[in-house]
Design a protein around this motif. Sequence first.
Motif, mmCIF file in Angstrom:
data_model
loop_
_atom_site.group_PDB
_atom_site.id
_atom_site.type_symbol
_atom_site.label_atom_id
_atom_site.label_comp_id
_atom_site.label_asym_id
_atom_site.label_seq_id
_atom_site.Cartn_x
_atom_site.Cartn_y
_atom_site.Cartn_z
ATOM 1 N N VAL A 20 73.763 -47.341 47.326
ATOM 2 C CA VAL A 20 75.171 -47.683 47.541
ATOM 3 C C VAL A 20 75.960 -46.463 48.027
ATOM 4 O O VAL A 20 76.767 -46.557 48.956
ATOM 5 C CB VAL A 20 75.786 -48.277 46.258
ATOM 6 N N ILE A 21 75.720 -45.311 47.432
ATOM 7 C CA ILE A 21 76.438 -44.100 47.831
ATOM 8 C C ILE A 21 76.075 -43.706 49.260
ATOM 9 O O ILE A 21 76.956 -43.346 50.055
ATOM 10 C CB ILE A 21 76.162 -42.958 46.837
ATOM 11 N N ILE A 22 74.804 -43.810 49.595
ATOM 12 C CA ILE A 22 74.368 -43.506 50.966
ATOM 13 C C ILE A 22 74.984 -44.501 51.958
ATOM 14 O O ILE A 22 75.488 -44.111 53.011
ATOM 15 C CB ILE A 22 72.833 -43.484 51.065
ATOM 16 N N ARG A 23 74.965 -45.781 51.608
ATOM 17 C CA ARG A 23 75.550 -46.806 52.479
ATOM 18 C C ARG A 23 77.026 -46.508 52.753
ATOM 19 O O ARG A 23 77.522 -46.695 53.862
ATOM 20 C CB ARG A 23 75.407 -48.180 51.808
ATOM 21 N N ALA A 24 77.729 -46.006 51.737
ATOM 22 C CA ALA A 24 79.161 -45.723 51.861
ATOM 23 C C ALA A 24 79.444 -44.342 52.456
ATOM 24 O O ALA A 24 80.610 -43.988 52.642
ATOM 25 C CB ALA A 24 79.814 -45.834 50.485
ATOM 26 N N ARG A 30 86.632 -49.317 49.436
ATOM 27 C CA ARG A 30 87.902 -50.052 49.480
ATOM 28 C C ARG A 30 88.958 -49.291 50.275
ATOM 29 O O ARG A 30 89.705 -49.891 51.043
ATOM 30 C CB ARG A 30 88.389 -50.357 48.070
ATOM 31 N N CYS A 31 89.022 -47.984 50.070
ATOM 32 C CA CYS A 31 89.971 -47.174 50.851
ATOM 33 C C CYS A 31 89.620 -47.241 52.334
ATOM 34 O O CYS A 31 90.513 -47.357 53.182
ATOM 35 C CB CYS A 31 89.963 -45.717 50.373
ATOM 36 N N LYS A 32 88.343 -47.179 52.641
ATOM 37 C CA LYS A 32 87.903 -47.215 54.033
ATOM 38 C C LYS A 32 88.369 -48.511 54.715
ATOM 39 O O LYS A 32 88.797 -48.492 55.868
ATOM 40 C CB LYS A 32 86.381 -47.086 54.107
ATOM 41 N N LYS A 33 88.321 -49.634 53.994
ATOM 42 C CA LYS A 33 88.786 -50.912 54.539
ATOM 43 C C LYS A 33 90.281 -50.879 54.841
ATOM 44 O O LYS A 33 90.771 -51.625 55.680
ATOM 45 C CB LYS A 33 88.477 -52.057 53.575
ATOM 46 N N LYS A 34 91.011 -49.998 54.139
ATOM 47 C CA LYS A 34 92.459 -49.862 54.348
ATOM 48 C C LYS A 34 92.779 -48.769 55.369
ATOM 49 O O LYS A 34 93.931 -48.428 55.568
ATOM 50 C CB LYS A 34 93.148 -49.516 53.029
ATOM 51 N N TYR A 68 81.005 -48.637 46.217
ATOM 52 C CA TYR A 68 81.365 -47.278 45.837
ATOM 53 C C TYR A 68 82.873 -47.138 45.980
ATOM 54 O O TYR A 68 83.433 -47.404 47.050
ATOM 55 C CB TYR A 68 80.645 -46.287 46.751
ATOM 56 N N VAL A 69 83.540 -46.764 44.895
ATOM 57 C CA VAL A 69 85.000 -46.695 44.899
ATOM 58 C C VAL A 69 85.496 -45.384 44.285
ATOM 59 O O VAL A 69 84.796 -44.748 43.504
ATOM 60 C CB VAL A 69 85.631 -47.891 44.145
ATOM 61 N N CYS A 70 86.718 -45.028 44.625
ATOM 62 C CA CYS A 70 87.361 -43.857 44.024
ATOM 63 C C CYS A 70 87.949 -44.265 42.670
ATOM 64 O O CYS A 70 88.001 -45.455 42.335
ATOM 65 C CB CYS A 70 88.455 -43.325 44.955
ATOM 66 N N ASN A 71 88.406 -43.282 41.912
ATOM 67 C CA ASN A 71 89.007 -43.575 40.603
ATOM 68 C C ASN A 71 90.210 -44.501 40.714
ATOM 69 O O ASN A 71 90.356 -45.429 39.915
ATOM 70 C CB ASN A 71 89.430 -42.277 39.904
ATOM 71 N N ILE A 77 91.098 -52.178 40.301
ATOM 72 C CA ILE A 77 90.182 -53.308 40.122
ATOM 73 C C ILE A 77 90.274 -53.826 38.690
ATOM 74 O O ILE A 77 90.321 -55.033 38.453
ATOM 75 C CB ILE A 77 88.730 -52.899 40.449
ATOM 76 N N HIS A 78 90.302 -52.910 37.747
ATOM 77 C CA HIS A 78 90.322 -53.292 36.331
ATOM 78 C C HIS A 78 91.738 -53.396 35.774
ATOM 79 O O HIS A 78 91.921 -53.561 34.578
ATOM 80 C CB HIS A 78 89.487 -52.296 35.514
ATOM 81 N N ASP A 79 92.728 -53.317 36.679
ATOM 82 C CA ASP A 79 94.136 -53.460 36.307
ATOM 83 C C ASP A 79 94.522 -52.491 35.192
ATOM 84 O O ASP A 79 95.176 -52.857 34.227
ATOM 85 C CB ASP A 79 94.442 -54.902 35.908
ATOM 86 N N ARG A 80 94.064 -51.246 35.342
ATOM 87 C CA ARG A 80 94.424 -50.212 34.376
ATOM 88 C C ARG A 80 95.343 -49.229 35.063
ATOM 89 O O ARG A 80 95.182 -48.912 36.235
ATOM 90 C CB ARG A 80 93.180 -49.478 33.874
#
Length: 94
Positions: A20-24, A30-34, A68-71, A77-80
């Motif tokens: 997953v990390i290599i693919r990203a 998610r940031c990349k999509k934005k 793969y996502v940033c903090n 995602i978890h609404d925190r």
Amino acid sequence: MAQYPEVYRNKEWPKSRKVVIIRANGLCERCKKKGKIKPGKIVHHIIWLTDTNKSDWNIAYNPKNLEYVCNDCHEDIHDRSIGLQKFLIPPHIV
């Protein structure tokens, strides 16, 4: 701490995580999509793990169910909230 540590201790997890990390390319998907470029930090399950699906390879280890996502994205995602962010920023009114 992860809710299902047995998933992350399984020999399959490091392999799936690496794919997953290599693919990203090390970037938050998610940031990349934005249109943003931000390093990723967490491999996240798109379909969240539960007591009933944690043993299903397609849920726990299949790279198609991982991103793969940033903090910041992971918190969203978890609404925190991070610190007092949710207190300080009013909710969107529809």
